[in-house]
Scaffold this motif. Sequence first.
Motif, PDB file in Angstrom:
ATOM      1  N   GLY A  58       0.979  -1.203  -0.010  1.00 44.22           N
ATOM      2  CA  GLY A  58       0.221  -0.076  -0.005  1.00 44.22           C
ATOM      3  C   GLY A  58       0.803   1.261   0.172  1.00 44.22           C
ATOM      4  N   ARG A  59       0.329   2.251   0.425  1.00 44.65           N
ATOM      5  CA  ARG A  59       0.770   3.708   0.210  1.00 44.65           C
ATOM      6  C   ARG A  59       1.652   4.076   1.224  1.00 44.65           C
ATOM      7  N   THR A  60       1.866   3.343   2.430  1.00 47.32           N
ATOM      8  CA  THR A  60       2.813   3.748   3.526  1.00 47.32           C
ATOM      9  C   THR A  60       3.195   2.453   4.346  1.00 47.32           C
ATOM     10  N   ILE A  62       4.012   1.343   8.512  1.00 45.40           N
ATOM     11  CA  ILE A  62       3.122   1.366   9.395  1.00 45.40           C
ATOM     12  C   ILE A  62       3.025   2.907   9.984  1.00 45.40           C
ATOM     13  N   ALA A  63       1.985   3.412  10.031  1.00 44.79           N
ATOM     14  CA  ALA A  63       1.802   4.747  10.429  1.00 44.79           C
ATOM     15  C   ALA A  63       1.346   4.855  11.898  1.00 44.79           C
ATOM     16  N   GLY A  64       1.549   3.834  12.677  1.00 39.96           N
ATOM     17  CA  GLY A  64       1.315   3.896  13.853  1.00 39.96           C
ATOM     18  C   GLY A  64       0.511   2.855  14.774  1.00 39.96           C
ATOM     19  N   ALA A  65       0.339   3.066  16.000  1.00 38.22           N
ATOM     20  CA  ALA A  65      -0.573   1.946  16.814  1.00 38.22           C
ATOM     21  C   ALA A  65      -1.898   2.167  16.189  1.00 38.22           C
ATOM     22  N   ASP A  66      -2.903   1.340  16.177  1.00 39.13           N
ATOM     23  CA  ASP A  66      -4.269   1.496  15.917  1.00 39.13           C
ATOM     24  C   ASP A  66      -5.164   2.404  17.012  1.00 39.13           C
ATOM     25  N   GLY A 103       5.017   7.187  14.676  1.00 40.24           N
ATOM     26  CA  GLY A 103       4.609   6.470  16.051  1.00 40.24           C
ATOM     27  C   GLY A 103       5.237   5.314  16.050  1.00 40.24           C
ATOM     28  N   GLY A 104       3.966   4.131  16.418  1.00 44.79           N
ATOM     29  CA  GLY A 104       4.769   2.811  16.545  1.00 44.79           C
ATOM     30  C   GLY A 104       5.135   2.191  15.349  1.00 44.79           C
ATOM     31  N   GLY A 105       4.843   2.968  14.227  1.00 47.52           N
ATOM     32  CA  GLY A 105       5.400   2.365  13.170  1.00 47.52           C
ATOM     33  C   GLY A 105       7.065   2.747  13.102  1.00 47.52           C
ATOM     34  N   LEU A 106       7.490   3.930  13.237  1.00 48.58           N
ATOM     35  CA  LEU A 106       8.784   4.220  13.554  1.00 48.58           C
ATOM     36  C   LEU A 106       9.383   3.585  14.623  1.00 48.58           C
ATOM     37  N   GLU A 107       8.873   3.170  15.671  1.00 47.97           N
ATOM     38  CA  GLU A 107       9.397   2.567  16.860  1.00 47.97           C
ATOM     39  C   GLU A 107       9.504   1.032  16.486  1.00 47.97           C
ATOM     40  N   VAL A 108       8.703   0.322  15.577  1.00 46.49           N
ATOM     41  CA  VAL A 108       9.027  -0.758  15.063  1.00 46.49           C
ATOM     42  C   VAL A 108      10.311  -0.833  14.290  1.00 46.49           C
ATOM     43  N   PRO A 126       4.336  11.490  16.216  1.00 44.55           N
ATOM     44  CA  PRO A 126       3.675  12.353  16.327  1.00 44.55           C
ATOM     45  C   PRO A 126       2.744  12.089  17.623  1.00 44.55           C
ATOM     46  N   GLU A 127       3.021  11.119  18.414  1.00 44.23           N
ATOM     47  CA  GLU A 127       2.230  10.929  19.476  1.00 44.23           C
ATOM     48  C   GLU A 127       1.630  12.033  20.464  1.00 44.23           C
ATOM     49  N   VAL A 128       2.527  12.952  20.492  1.00 39.89           N
ATOM     50  CA  VAL A 128       2.295  14.407  21.342  1.00 39.89           C
ATOM     51  C   VAL A 128       0.938  14.909  20.654  1.00 39.89           C
ATOM     52  N   PRO A 134       5.600   8.555  22.803  1.00 36.90           N
ATOM     53  CA  PRO A 134       5.871   7.354  22.107  1.00 36.90           C
ATOM     54  C   PRO A 134       5.884   6.307  23.184  1.00 36.90           C
ATOM     55  N   GLY A 135       5.036   5.291  23.160  1.00 36.52           N
ATOM     56  CA  GLY A 135       4.991   4.308  24.280  1.00 36.52           C
ATOM     57  C   GLY A 135       5.627   2.955  23.889  1.00 36.52           C
ATOM     58  N   ALA A 136       6.221   2.684  22.906  1.00 37.59           N
ATOM     59  CA  ALA A 136       7.127   1.441  22.436  1.00 37.59           C
ATOM     60  C   ALA A 136       8.458   1.697  22.123  1.00 37.59           C
ATOM     61  N   GLU A 279     -11.604  15.699  12.932  1.00 36.21           N
ATOM     62  CA  GLU A 279     -11.182  16.431  11.854  1.00 36.21           C
ATOM     63  C   GLU A 279     -11.506  15.416  10.320  1.00 36.21           C
ATOM     64  N   ARG A 280     -11.093  14.162  10.424  1.00 36.26           N
ATOM     65  CA  ARG A 280     -11.304  13.495   9.435  1.00 36.26           C
ATOM     66  C   ARG A 280     -13.063  13.083   8.980  1.00 36.26           C
ATOM     67  N   GLU A 281     -13.705  13.088  10.253  1.00 37.72           N
ATOM     68  CA  GLU A 281     -15.181  12.976  10.008  1.00 37.72           C
ATOM     69  C   GLU A 281     -15.853  14.126   9.257  1.00 37.72           C
ATOM     70  N   ALA A 283     -14.604  16.011   7.075  1.00 36.08           N
ATOM     71  CA  ALA A 283     -14.461  15.845   5.441  1.00 36.08           C
ATOM     72  C   ALA A 283     -15.382  15.101   4.843  1.00 36.08           C
ATOM     73  N   LYS A 284     -16.317  14.172   5.825  1.00 35.67           N
ATOM     74  CA  LYS A 284     -17.486  13.133   5.295  1.00 35.67           C
ATOM     75  C   LYS A 284     -18.717  13.886   4.923  1.00 35.67           C
ATOM     76  N   VAL A 285     -18.919  14.670   3.819  1.00 33.83           N
ATOM     77  CA  VAL A 285     -20.126  15.480   3.741  1.00 33.83           C
ATOM     78  C   VAL A 285     -21.254  14.546   3.746  1.00 33.83           C
TER      79      VAL A 285
HETATM   80  N1  T1G Z   1      -4.968   4.194  13.620  1.00 33.47           N
HETATM   81  C1  T1G Z   1      -6.252   3.933  13.212  1.00 33.47           C
HETATM   82  N2  T1G Z   1      -6.708   4.793  11.994  1.00 33.47           N
HETATM   83  C2  T1G Z   1      -5.806   5.624  11.544  1.00 33.47           C
HETATM   84  C3  T1G Z   1      -4.751   5.766  12.127  1.00 33.47           C
HETATM   85  C4  T1G Z   1      -4.078   5.320  13.105  1.00 33.47           C
HETATM   86  N3  T1G Z   1      -2.850   5.522  13.791  1.00 33.47           N
HETATM   87  N4  T1G Z   1      -4.092   6.938  11.183  1.00 33.47           N
HETATM   88  C5  T1G Z   1      -5.089   7.255   9.853  1.00 33.47           C
HETATM   89  N5  T1G Z   1      -6.269   6.354  10.310  1.00 33.47           N
HETATM   90  C6  T1G Z   1      -7.347   6.387   9.604  1.00 33.47           C
HETATM   91  C7  T1G Z   1      -7.854   7.733   9.526  1.00 33.47           C
HETATM   92  O1  T1G Z   1      -8.865   7.820  10.696  1.00 33.47           O
HETATM   93  C8  T1G Z   1      -8.698   7.555   8.013  1.00 33.47           C
HETATM   94  O2  T1G Z   1      -9.714   6.669   8.418  1.00 33.47           O
HETATM   95  C9  T1G Z   1      -7.711   6.736   7.190  1.00 33.47           C
HETATM   96  O3  T1G Z   1      -6.777   6.174   8.283  1.00 33.47           O
HETATM   97  C10 T1G Z   1      -6.755   7.806   6.526  1.00 33.47           C
HETATM   98  O4  T1G Z   1      -6.270   8.762   7.115  1.00 33.47           O
HETATM   99  C11 T1G Z   1       2.805   3.082  20.458  1.00 33.47           C
HETATM  100  C12 T1G Z   1       0.959   4.842  20.760  1.00 33.47           C
HETATM  101  C13 T1G Z   1      -0.841   8.602   8.376  1.00 33.47           C
HETATM  102  C14 T1G Z   1      -0.395  10.937   7.540  1.00 33.47           C
HETATM  103  O5  T1G Z   1      -0.441   9.866  15.050  1.00 33.47           O
HETATM  104  O6  T1G Z   1      -1.312  11.353  10.431  1.00 33.47           O
HETATM  105  O7  T1G Z   1       1.509   5.111  17.215  1.00 33.47           O
HETATM  106  O8  T1G Z   1     -11.631   8.513   7.624  1.00 33.47           O
HETATM  107  O9  T1G Z   1      -7.425  10.590   6.295  1.00 33.47           O
HETATM  108  O10 T1G Z   1      -4.490  12.336   5.014  1.00 33.47           O
HETATM  109  O11 T1G Z   1       4.022   5.020  20.518  1.00 33.47           O
HETATM  110  O12 T1G Z   1      -3.600   9.530   8.799  1.00 33.47           O
HETATM  111  O13 T1G Z   1     -10.578   6.688   6.002  1.00 33.47           O
HETATM  112  O14 T1G Z   1     -12.093   5.935   7.918  1.00 33.47           O
HETATM  113  O15 T1G Z   1      -5.411  10.935   7.685  1.00 33.47           O
HETATM  114  O16 T1G Z   1      -3.267  10.171   3.747  1.00 33.47           O
HETATM  115  C15 T1G Z   1       0.521   7.345  16.160  1.00 33.47           C
HETATM  116  C16 T1G Z   1      -1.843   9.575  12.694  1.00 33.47           C
HETATM  117  C17 T1G Z   1      -0.363   6.735  16.577  1.00 33.47           C
HETATM  118  C18 T1G Z   1      -0.520   8.985  12.751  1.00 33.47           C
HETATM  119  C19 T1G Z   1      -2.229   9.687   6.563  1.00 33.47           C
HETATM  120  N6  T1G Z   1       0.387   7.778  14.734  1.00 33.47           N
HETATM  121  N7  T1G Z   1      -2.390   9.527  11.116  1.00 33.47           N
HETATM  122  O17 T1G Z   1      -2.800  10.790   6.370  1.00 33.47           O
HETATM  123  O18 T1G Z   1      -5.012   9.953   5.610  1.00 33.47           O
HETATM  124  S1  T1G Z   1      -0.141   6.402  18.338  1.00 33.47           S
HETATM  125  C20 T1G Z   1      -0.284   8.853  14.166  1.00 33.47           C
HETATM  126  C21 T1G Z   1      -1.829  10.404  10.297  1.00 33.47           C
HETATM  127  C22 T1G Z   1       1.204   5.431  18.296  1.00 33.47           C
HETATM  128  C23 T1G Z   1       3.026   4.229  19.797  1.00 33.47           C
HETATM  129  C24 T1G Z   1       1.800   5.323  19.648  1.00 33.47           C
HETATM  130  C25 T1G Z   1      -2.367  10.337   9.003  1.00 33.47           C
HETATM  131  C26 T1G Z   1      -1.355   9.734   8.012  1.00 33.47           C
HETATM  132  P1  T1G Z   1     -11.018   7.212   7.494  1.00 33.47           P
HETATM  133  P2  T1G Z   1      -5.914  10.158   6.795  1.00 33.47           P
HETATM  134  P3  T1G Z   1      -3.951  10.936   5.135  1.00 33.47           P
END
Ligand code: T1G
Length: 700
Positions: A58-60, A62-66, A103-108, A126-128, A134-136, A279-281, A283-285
Amino acid sequence: MDVSEVVQLERHDVVALVTVNNPPVNALSAAVRRGIFEQIKAAAADPQVQAIVLTCAGRTFIAGADITEFGKPPQPPGLNEVIAEIESCKKPVIAAIHGTALGGGLEVALGCHFRVATKDAKLGLPEVKLGLLPGAGGTQRLPRAVGPELAVKMIVEGNPIGADAALKAGLIEEIVEGPAAGAEAFARKVLAEKRPLRRLRDEDTKLAAAKADRSIFTNAVAAVTKKARGLEAPFAAADAVGAAIDLPFDEGLKKEREGFMKLVTGEQSKAQRYAFFAEREAAKVSGVPEGTKPRPVARVAIIGAGTMGGGIAMSFANAGIPVTLIETGDEQLKRGMGVMQKNYENTAARGGIPADAPAKRMGLITGVVGLENVKDADLVIEAVFETMAVKKDVFTALDKHAKPGAVLASNTSYLNINEIAAVTKRPQDVLGMHFFSPANVMKLCEIVRGEKTAPDVLMTAVAIAKKIAKVPVVVGVCDGFVGNRMLAQRGKQAEKLLYDGALPQQIDGVVTKFGLPMGPFAMGDLAGLDIGWRSRQDRGIKSPIGDALYEAGRHGQKTGKGYYKYETGSRAPLPDPEVEKMLDEVRAKLGVKGRTITDEEILERMVYPMINEGARILEEGIASRPSDIDIVWIYGYGWPVYRGGPMFYADHVGLKHIADRLSHYAKATNDPSLEPAPLLKKLAAEGKTFASLAASSKAT
Ligand code: T1G
C-alpha cells in the motif's frame, strides 16, 4: 483476523520478506502485531533465511498504533514485545520505509537492526499530537539513533523529518528505490559485508555529550516546549527522553511506559484523539450521493488582494497551485503583492520555508487588474469588501466572465450565500469558502453550502481545501455560519459582563487561562473596533461601550488604544485606567451598578452561551455533527485541542449542569436568550450527551 491476511511471509532465497498489509495506513492492530511477531519468529527459525526485510504493502509503512484500539482492553502481543522479538533476532532485520513511518511504525523500525527509506518517505513520532508520548521505546531508541537534541525536538513537536534529514541524522542507513527491492539489496550487502547487527538499545555513543553536560538537553527541551502551554504530553515526553540520558535502557523503558499509561488514560489525550477523528469525520459530507467526484481545479482566481485575498492566494501558492490575483487598480494590486512577498521573505528568514521558496511561490501568483481575467480559472474565490452590495456586483460580473463549470466561492464571513448565488444564472456553482485570518496560517475553511449548491461543487471545495492543507467543515447558511455565530453569543455576554462590573483584562484573563490564545477584547483590538462599529451601523445595533470607544478614536491596536492601550511598536495589551473611567460613565448612563464578578461566572458566561448556540446550530442543521462544531473552534479560533472543542467540553462538564447554569443566568441577568435551547434541554433531561447524537446520526 488470520495472521496471514494482514502479514505475509515469503522468501527470496536467503532473504525473507515480511509484508504488512493492513490498509489504509498499516496501523498496528492486534492482528498486525501478532502477524509481525509470528512471521519474524518463523523467518528467524527458518535455516535457509539469513536476513529479514520488514516492509508494507500500500501507500505507506506502518503509520502508528491503531488509535481506535485505545481505551479498549489491550490484546497481546504488546508492541514492546513485538519490537523486542525483532531486536533480539540473531539475523539482521531491515525496515523498508516508504510513505509515513509514524509513531509505533517508526518505533518498530527503530527495533530493526537497519533502516532504509525511499526519497519521499517521512519519519516521525507524532504521539504528542494525540496527547501521548511514544509508548514503544521511541523515547529511548530515537535519542540513541540521532542524539537527544534532535530526538526531543521530533518527539515534543511531533513533526516528521524527511529521508534526507533522517540519513544525515543517522536514523536510516540508505535512501533506496522501491522500498522492498531496495531493502532486499541492502540486506544482501549486510550479509556480504558481515555487518554486525545494530541494536539501538546498546548504543549510547550519541548520549555521551548530554550525559556530560545536561544543559545541552535542558536547553533543547526549553526551546521546544515554549508553545506547549496547558498541554501535559510535551513535558511528559521530554521527561521520558531525559530518562534515556540518565538511566539504563530497560529502566528508561519503564519510565516511558509509566508516562505513557498516565497520558493514555488522561482527559487531554481522550480529547486530542477525539479531535483527530473528528477532523477526518468533518470531511465526510452528509447528503452527497456516494461517489460524487470533485471537479478538477488546475487554476484558481482570487478577487481582492487585501489581507484575506492575499492570505488565500498564498495558501494556494504554498500548495503549488497557480493563482490569478485580481484587483480593481494597479495601486491596490502592487500593495497586495508586496505584502505577500514580505510575508514569504520573513518566513524564509526564520527558516520556516526554504530560501528559494518566496520566489517560487510568488512566481505562481499572477497579479492582474480586471474581473475578465477569471476566464481560465476552475475555481474563483472572492475576498472583497464585506457588504452584500459589493458581493452582488462581483458575482454578477463573475457570472459573465467565468468559464462554464467554474466553481464560484465567496469568502464572506456571515453574509447569505443564497442571496449572492441568486444574482447568477448558475446558483448550483456557487458556495462559500470562509477562510480565517490570517488565511495563510489558520487551517479552518468553513464550506458554506447554498440551497442550490451542486454536490460535486461541494466536494470540489472540500477536496481543494484539503489539498491546500486546510481543514474543511461544511456548514449551512445563516448569520455567521457556525464559528462567528457562536462567537457573537460570547461577544454579547462579554459586553454585558463589562456593564455588570468586570474589566476587559479580567474577562480576557479567564478566557486565556481556559486555553484560548486571546480573549474577546484583545481580539477586538486586533481586528479593529472600527470594523465592529461599521458592522453594527450596517445592522442598526448599538453598543454603549463599543460606540464610546469608537467615538473617542480608540479603534484598537491600529490607533494604539482600544479596550487596552499599546506602547509604540508593541502589540501587548495594557490595562488602561481611561477605559475603566469610560466604563463607569457608561454604567452610570445605563443606570447599572457594577458588582464584583467571579472568574467562574465569567467562564460560564463565556462558554455556556456558545454551547447553547451550538445546540441551536445542530437543531437547525447548520452543522451536521457536534464534532464539526468542535473542529470549527479548534482550527478557527484556537480552542485548546486538549479540551476537545465546545461540544466535547459540554459533554465532559455535563449537559444538565450547563442547562441549569444557563437558566440561572437567564433569570439573574434578565436575558431570556440564555434559556437552554430545546435540544440541550432534551439531552440534559434524558441524561444524554451531544456525542450520542453523532452516534445516532451515524446509525441512520
Ligand atoms: N490508527 C487508526 N486509524 C488511522 C490511523 C491510526 N494510527 N491513522 C490514520 N487512520 C485512519 C484515518 O482515521 C482515516 O480513516 C484513514 O486512516 C486515512 O487517514 C505506540 C501509541 C498517516 C499521515 O498519529 O497522521 O503509534 O476516515 O485521512 O491524510 O508509540 O492518517 O478513512 O475511515 O489521515 O493520507 C501515532 C496518525 C499513533 C499517525 C495519513 N500515529 N495518522 O494521512 O489519511 S499513536 C499517528 C496520520 C502511536 C505508539 C503510539 C495520517 C497519515 P477514514 P487520513 P492521510
